[in-house]
Each structure stands twice: as structure tokens, then as C-alpha cells.
Design a protein around this motif. Sequence first.
Motif, PDB file in Angstrom:
ATOM      1  N   LEU A  84     -26.385  53.558  84.231  1.00 16.66           N
ATOM      2  CA  LEU A  84     -25.720  52.464  84.944  1.00 16.66           C
ATOM      3  C   LEU A  84     -25.492  51.381  83.917  1.00 16.66           C
ATOM      4  CD1 LEU A  84     -24.775  51.756  87.745  1.00 16.66           C
ATOM      5  CD2 LEU A  84     -26.772  50.245  88.034  1.00 16.66           C
ATOM      6  N   SER A  85     -24.150  51.386  83.361  1.00 10.35           N
ATOM      7  CA  SER A  85     -24.020  50.754  82.235  1.00 10.35           C
ATOM      8  C   SER A  85     -23.307  49.274  82.732  1.00 10.35           C
ATOM      9  CB  SER A  85     -22.941  51.188  81.398  1.00 10.35           C
ATOM     10  OG  SER A  85     -21.423  51.553  82.255  1.00 10.35           O
ATOM     11  N   THR A  86     -23.219  48.366  81.873  1.00  7.15           N
ATOM     12  CA  THR A  86     -22.982  47.127  82.224  1.00  7.15           C
ATOM     13  C   THR A  86     -21.789  46.493  81.275  1.00  7.15           C
ATOM     14  OG1 THR A  86     -24.434  46.174  80.167  1.00  7.15           O
ATOM     15  CG2 THR A  86     -25.279  46.237  82.404  1.00  7.15           C
ATOM     16  N   GLN A  87     -21.255  45.316  81.893  1.00  8.36           N
ATOM     17  CA  GLN A  87     -20.010  44.928  81.218  1.00  8.36           C
ATOM     18  C   GLN A  87     -18.889  45.735  81.121  1.00  8.36           C
ATOM     19  OE1 GLN A  87     -20.913  42.017  78.062  1.00  8.36           O
ATOM     20  NE2 GLN A  87     -23.038  42.377  78.391  1.00  8.36           N
ATOM     21  N   GLU A  88     -18.638  46.727  82.248  1.00  6.60           N
ATOM     22  CA  GLU A  88     -17.504  47.523  82.060  1.00  6.60           C
ATOM     23  C   GLU A  88     -16.230  46.639  82.212  1.00  6.60           C
ATOM     24  OE1 GLU A  88     -14.124  50.052  84.001  1.00  6.60           O
ATOM     25  OE2 GLU A  88     -15.023  48.274  84.514  1.00  6.60           O
ATOM     26  N   GLU A  89     -16.359  45.571  83.230  1.00  8.02           N
ATOM     27  CA  GLU A  89     -15.082  44.999  83.527  1.00  8.02           C
ATOM     28  C   GLU A  89     -14.347  43.868  82.488  1.00  8.02           C
ATOM     29  OE1 GLU A  89     -13.318  45.649  85.876  1.00  8.02           O
ATOM     30  OE2 GLU A  89     -14.731  46.444  87.603  1.00  8.02           O
ATOM     31  N   VAL A  90     -15.287  43.764  81.721  1.00  8.77           N
ATOM     32  CA  VAL A  90     -14.938  42.730  80.331  1.00  8.77           C
ATOM     33  C   VAL A  90     -14.836  43.448  79.172  1.00  8.77           C
ATOM     34  CG1 VAL A  90     -15.895  40.743  81.531  1.00  8.77           C
ATOM     35  CG2 VAL A  90     -17.393  42.159  80.128  1.00  8.77           C
ATOM     36  N   GLY A  91     -14.497  44.946  79.134  1.00 10.21           N
ATOM     37  CA  GLY A  91     -14.145  45.517  77.985  1.00 10.21           C
ATOM     38  C   GLY A  91     -14.979  46.734  77.657  1.00 10.21           C
ATOM     39  N   LEU A  92     -15.666  47.463  78.532  1.00 10.32           N
ATOM     40  CA  LEU A  92     -16.252  48.868  78.481  1.00 10.32           C
ATOM     41  C   LEU A  92     -17.530  48.555  77.494  1.00 10.32           C
ATOM     42  CD1 LEU A  92     -13.209  51.161  78.077  1.00 10.32           C
ATOM     43  CD2 LEU A  92     -14.499  50.153  80.277  1.00 10.32           C
TER      44      LEU A  92
END
Length: 362
Positions: free
Chosen positions: A211-219
Motif C-alpha cells: 500500500l504505497s503513499t503519495q500517489e496523488e502528488v506524483g507516484l
Amino acid sequence: MKDKDQIDLIKDFSNANGAPGFEQEVANLFINKTSSKSDTDIDGIFNSYASLKSNTGHRPVVQLDAHADAVGFIVQAVRPNGLLKFVALGGWIPTNIPAMKVRVRNKHGEYVTGVVATKPPHFMTDFEKKALPVISDMSIDIGSLSREETINEFEIDTGCPIVPDVECEYNPKNKMFFGKDFDNRLGAAALVNMIDNLDSLPLSVDVVAALSTQEEVGLRGVHATTRKINTDLGIVFEGCPCDDTFYPDWLAQTGLKRGPMLRDMDTSFIANPIFENFADAIANEYQIPHTRSVRTGGGVNGAVVEYYEGAPTIVVGIPVRYEHTAYNWANLEDFQNAVKLVTKIIEKMDMVTIKSFRGQTH
């Protein structure tokens, strides 16, 4: 997993707070939901991992991905009158923001209720009534009357995250969810459901759900997860935006109660076409409703998963209406069919099949 368990799971993830860069609450929820059937970990940017206990370390590795974050905001500064000047985290449309109820996390991790302040029409000029809103001109009101009160009493200042304040609802009559952050808390819930499904199955691959993070600000987070996992095959769950309310039927490629969406391409990603057709064939074999899509906008973690080691990758979307707003619709059966499809894919996966996706002719 029973319907009730899936419903509760989706509600829990939707209600969790996790603006980009501040995903700790979502990561810990994921770990709590998967730790009985997997080995778990959280890294320094709050990516969370669940590796099946049956993994051997000697088989091809399938990375299941979804992202923990959802669009939100962050406090830039406190105005003299106590209102908060804020910056968007992720792709908001300014017209969807005014008058939104929000939660602001203070320095002690407590959430404070606020609202995106708007000038009453009684005081607006004709020009202001017709003008499009601009985020840099907006403020959030937490009920403070001064900068000193906001900073010293509410303990809110620069760097505090902000999320929409919406409670997830479920209507059993039409199996519809109404809530926030379905992009991509539906994917987070799907990862938990997948760990539950795969735990008891005989597999020919190792599986790690990240479950990855910060996708909405640049993958961003997925760069770390894919390096750590050393992926041989990627399957990405994504909350995908519905187009059935504004495109004609012949062009609409994602809609509620039409099943998961297999994404052929967007501005960041082109699916491995052999793997994509394999997934399409599995869906047809098991009579799982689904759609295919070619997008002219958007970006997904699947792009990054492909970059490392050239892992064949597909994106399985769960349809969501009104993404990147505070209020979303989604359907339980679409969620269930997405999980069913990916479970069937992994059941059929082995080294020979994975190698076939490389398109070698000799």
C-alpha cells in the motif's frame, strides 16, 4: 470474505484520514487488517507491506499495489484573523472546494473541524458572483478569531494536513457506498481482501501487497515499494473515475455496476498487452463483468511498477463517481468482481506464464 466484512472494510478505509505525505493512519489500518495472515512492515515514508506467510523466497514475485493517500490539503500559513491559508495536495478543481467541511490535524494529532470559508452573497459584487474561485485566495475557518488563538490554542500552524470531513454510508438496497477517498481506499480494501483470499490457496508465485503513499502528488511511494519487492509481475488496484454520467454509452468506458476496468493506457502508462489480454480472457472465462479503457488523462502507479526490471503490469480499476471531490459513489459488486478477477489471475500464475508476457518468439 463475507459481504458484511467487505462493507465494514471499505467503510473503515474510507473514513480513515490520509492526505499525501500523512498516511500513517491508513498504513496502520492496513497492517492491523493483514497481520494475521502475512508478514507486515511500514517504511520511512509510510508505505506498508503485507507478504503472504506462505511465500518461499524462491518463486516469481507478484506485487499487488494500491495507494493509501487521497487528495487533501496542507496549511501554508495562518492569517492574522485566525483563518488558514492552504495549498492543495493532489488534483483538485477549485470549484469543488468552497464550503467544504474539513478536518485539520493539529500538532498533537487531534482533528479539528473546519470549513472552507466563503463570502456570503450579500457582500459579493456581481463580478465576484460570476468569477471562478482560486485556491490561493481561499481560507479555512476553524472557529478561531485570531492568529494567536489558532497557533496557541488550537495548535495548528504551517504543515498541518487537512482532509474532507465525510462519513462513509452504505445502502444495502442498491449496494452503493457514498463517502470520501474511494480513490484509492477501495484499492486499499481490495489488498486486504486479496491477502484473505490467497492465504488458503495453493500458489506457484510469492505475493507481496504494498500500500504505497503519495500517489496523488506524483507516484512517489511506489518507487520505493517496487525497488524493495524486486517485482516480477505487477497488478495495481486503482479507484478509477467513471465517465458514464457525461459520455455517450458507446464511448463510456467506466461505469458503476459494469465491473472492474482494465486500463489499456493513460498519459503515464501503457499496459503490457499480452498480460492485459490474458486478464481479459480470465474475466470472460469466469463471466466477470468488466470494461477496457483508453484514457487521455490521468496517471497510475502501474507506470512506475513497469519501470523497474520491466515487470509486466496491468491496472484493475474499481469504478468511482466524482473522484477528487469530497463526495464519491461506488458499488460493492464492482469491488467484489475486481477482487475475484485478480484472485483468479494469481491462481493461474507461474514462471512460464509470466515469461510468456515478455513476447519472446524464440
